[in-house]
Enzyme design. Structure first.
Site, PDB file in Angstrom:
ATOM      1  N   ARG A  67      11.877  -9.439   1.361  1.00 49.05           N
ATOM      2  CA  ARG A  67      11.348  -8.029   1.352  1.00 49.05           C
ATOM      3  C   ARG A  67      12.093  -7.282   2.457  1.00 49.05           C
ATOM      4  O   ARG A  67      12.269  -6.117   2.061  1.00 49.05           O
ATOM      5  CB  ARG A  67       9.861  -8.065   1.363  1.00 49.05           C
ATOM      6  CG  ARG A  67       9.041  -6.565   0.949  1.00 49.05           C
ATOM      7  CD  ARG A  67       7.557  -6.794   1.233  1.00 49.05           C
ATOM      8  NE  ARG A  67       7.138  -5.414   1.012  1.00 49.05           N
ATOM      9  CZ  ARG A  67       6.059  -5.028   1.631  1.00 49.05           C
ATOM     10  NH1 ARG A  67       5.402  -5.762   2.775  1.00 49.05           N
ATOM     11  NH2 ARG A  67       5.652  -3.679   1.339  1.00 49.05           N
ATOM     12  N   HIS A  71      13.877  -3.644   1.794  1.00 52.32           N
ATOM     13  CA  HIS A  71      13.566  -2.454   2.348  1.00 52.32           C
ATOM     14  C   HIS A  71      14.510  -1.964   3.425  1.00 52.32           C
ATOM     15  O   HIS A  71      14.503  -0.656   3.563  1.00 52.32           O
ATOM     16  CB  HIS A  71      12.057  -2.714   3.023  1.00 52.32           C
ATOM     17  CG  HIS A  71      10.870  -2.786   2.225  1.00 52.32           C
ATOM     18  ND1 HIS A  71       9.834  -2.037   2.374  1.00 52.32           N
ATOM     19  CD2 HIS A  71      10.711  -3.320   1.103  1.00 52.32           C
ATOM     20  CE1 HIS A  71       8.938  -2.294   1.405  1.00 52.32           C
ATOM     21  NE2 HIS A  71       9.416  -3.045   0.717  1.00 52.32           N
ATOM     22  N   ASN A 100       6.116   0.511   4.814  1.00 52.44           N
ATOM     23  CA  ASN A 100       6.826  -0.613   5.485  1.00 52.44           C
ATOM     24  C   ASN A 100       5.703  -1.315   6.502  1.00 52.44           C
ATOM     25  O   ASN A 100       5.718  -2.417   7.283  1.00 52.44           O
ATOM     26  CB  ASN A 100       7.552  -0.170   6.419  1.00 52.44           C
ATOM     27  CG  ASN A 100       8.955  -0.153   5.655  1.00 52.44           C
ATOM     28  OD1 ASN A 100       9.103  -0.636   4.494  1.00 52.44           O
ATOM     29  ND2 ASN A 100       9.964   0.625   6.005  1.00 52.44           N
ATOM     30  N   HIS A 204       9.575 -10.237  -7.273  1.00 50.95           N
ATOM     31  CA  HIS A 204       7.989 -10.256  -7.110  1.00 50.95           C
ATOM     32  C   HIS A 204       7.441 -11.771  -7.631  1.00 50.95           C
ATOM     33  O   HIS A 204       6.422 -11.894  -7.894  1.00 50.95           O
ATOM     34  CB  HIS A 204       7.475  -9.173  -7.896  1.00 50.95           C
ATOM     35  CG  HIS A 204       7.853  -7.650  -7.505  1.00 50.95           C
ATOM     36  ND1 HIS A 204       7.522  -6.629  -8.180  1.00 50.95           N
ATOM     37  CD2 HIS A 204       7.967  -7.575  -6.027  1.00 50.95           C
ATOM     38  CE1 HIS A 204       7.863  -5.714  -7.487  1.00 50.95           C
ATOM     39  NE2 HIS A 204       8.195  -6.121  -6.168  1.00 50.95           N
TER      40      HIS A 204
END
Length: 337
Positions: A67, A71, A100, A204
Site C-alpha cells: 500500500r 500511495h 493516509n 486488495h
C-alpha cells in the site's frame, strides 16, 4: 466474454521488463533493472532480507508495504514523498492526510534504509526502496510461491522528491467510494489503462480495512440511510455485525475473509459475487473491459494473475519518477537532506 478470456489466456506476459525507461526530458538517467549493480551490488538483497525478517515475525506486514508504494506513486509520482514527515516549514505532509493516516510499515522502510546506508551510504533512494519492498512483500505473500522467490524484476534509478503535501494526497489518491469513471480518470493520469486498473485492484487480495473505509456502503450510501445496492445483502449483514453504526475507529475487517495474508485470485471471486469490500472494488463491473478482466482473473491461476500484476506494477512504478540530477538521495527517508 469467452472470446476475450481466450485472447487474454493466449496473451504473452512479458516479465523481463529490463529495457531502460526514460524519465523526465531534463533527467538523462534512466530507470533500469539492476541500477545499483555497480554502486551497491547487494542493495536488493539487503532490502529483501529486511522484509523477510519482519515477515517471519508478522505475515500481515505485506499489505501495508504494498500500500505504501501505491500511495506514493499516486501523489507526485513514485518519488518517496509519502515517507516525508510534516515539519514546521513544510505544512502537513502526505502521511498526515486523512486517506493516509492508516498507513503502516514505515518502520520496515526505515530499517532497510539504515542497512543500506551502512553498506552503501547515499546511494539507494527511498523511492526505490518502496518499489522493492512492494515486490518482495507480494512475493512472500503469494500462495504456492515456495521460498518467496522474486516474481518480477523491479526497475530502479528513482530519486527522492523534496515536497510532500497532504492536500495533494487528498486530491489524487483513489477513494474506496469512487465509481469507475473516476477511477479510470485517476489511473489514466498516472499512465495506467483499464487493464492496469483491474489488475492492480487485485492488491486488495491481502490486508485489512478500517470500518470507516466502507461504512457508508452499509448505512448511508446515497445520504438517505440506505445500503449500497451493489453489495451482497448477506455480506452487508455480516459487515454490519462487525462494524455497527457506532463502530470503533480501530476495528478492521479482512479484505478477503479468511485470507488476508495470501496473495491469490480470491479477491476477484468476491467481486463477481458482489462481496468486494469497497465500492471501488464493485465498480470494476461497471465497465465492460474491466468487468471482463475480473471474470477472467477469478478463474485464472495465481501464477498467471501474479505475472500480470507484476507487469502493471512495473508500469505504475514509472509514474512521475525523478531521475538524473532531479531530486536527491535522502539519508533519512522521513526528512529531506
Amino acid at each position: 466474454m469467452q472470446l476475450l478470456a481466450k485472447l487474454l489466456a493466449l496473451s504473452v506476459v512479458v516479465l523481463a521488463l529490463s529495457s531502460p525507461i526514460a524519465g523526465d526530458a531534463n533527467c538523462p538517467s534512466l530507470l533500469e533493472v539492476g541500477h545499483y549493480r555497480q554502486s551497491c551490488p547487494a542493495a536488493e538483497s539487503i532490502v529483501r532480507a529486511t522484509v523477510e525478517g519482519y515477515f517471519s515475525r508478522d505475515p500481515t506486514v505485506t499489505a501495508p508495504l504494498l500500500r505504501l508504494h501505491f500511495h506514493d506513486c499516486f501523489v507526485r509520482g513514485c518519488d518517496g514523498s509519502v515517507l516525508l514527515n510534516t515539519t514546521t516549514t513544510s505544512g502537513p505532509a502526505e502521511k498526515d492526510a486523512m486517506p493516509n493516516q492508516s498507513l503502516d510499515g514505515f518502520y520496515v522502510i526505515d530499517a532497510a534504509k539504515a542497512a543500506l546506508e551502512s553498506q552503501c551510504p547515499g546511494v539507494v533512494s527511498c523511492a526505490d526502496i518502496l518499489a522493492l519492498v512492494a515486490r518482495d512483500a507480494v512475493s512472500l505473500a503469494t500462495a504456492g510461491n515456495t521460498g518467496g522467490a522474486s516474481l518480477w524484476e523491479v526497475q530502479t534509478g528513482r530519486r527522492d522528491g523534496r515536497v510532500s503535501s497532504a492536500a495533494e494526497a487528498v486530491a489524487n489518491l483513489p477513494s474506496s467510494f469512487a465509481d469507475f469513471a473516476k477511477l479510470k480518470e485517476q489511473f489514466a493520469s498516472k499512465g495506467l489503462n483499464v487493464k492496469d486498473l483491474a489488475i492492480l485492484s487485485g492488491a486488495h487480495a491481502i490486508g485489512n480495512s478500517h470500518c470507516a473505509s466502507f461504512a457508508k456502503r452499509l448505512y448511508n450510501f446515497t445520504g438517505n440511510g440506505d445500503a449500497d445496492p451493489s453489495l451482497d445483502p448477506s455480506y452487508a449483514a455480516a459487515l454490519r455485525a462487525r462494524c455497527p453504526p457506532q463502530f470503533d475507529n480501530a476495528t478492521t475487517v479482512e479484505m478477503v475473509p479468511g485470507s488476508s495474508t495470501s496473495f491469490d485470485t480470491d479477491y476477484y471471486k468476491l467481486v463477481v459475487s458482489r462481496k468486494g469490500l469497497f465500492h471501488s472494488d464493485q465498480a470494476l463491473l461497471q465497465d465492460q473491459e474491466a468487468g471482463a478482466l475480473v471474470y477472467f482473473l477469478q478463474g485464472s491461476s495465481t501464477q498467471d494473475f501474479v505475472q500480470r500484476f507484476g507487469v502493471s506494477m512495473v508500469r505504475m512504478g514509472r509514474a512521475g519518477v525523478l531521475t538524473g540530477s532531479a531530486g536527491e538521495i535522502r539519508k533519512n527517508c522521513a526528512l529531506v537532506n
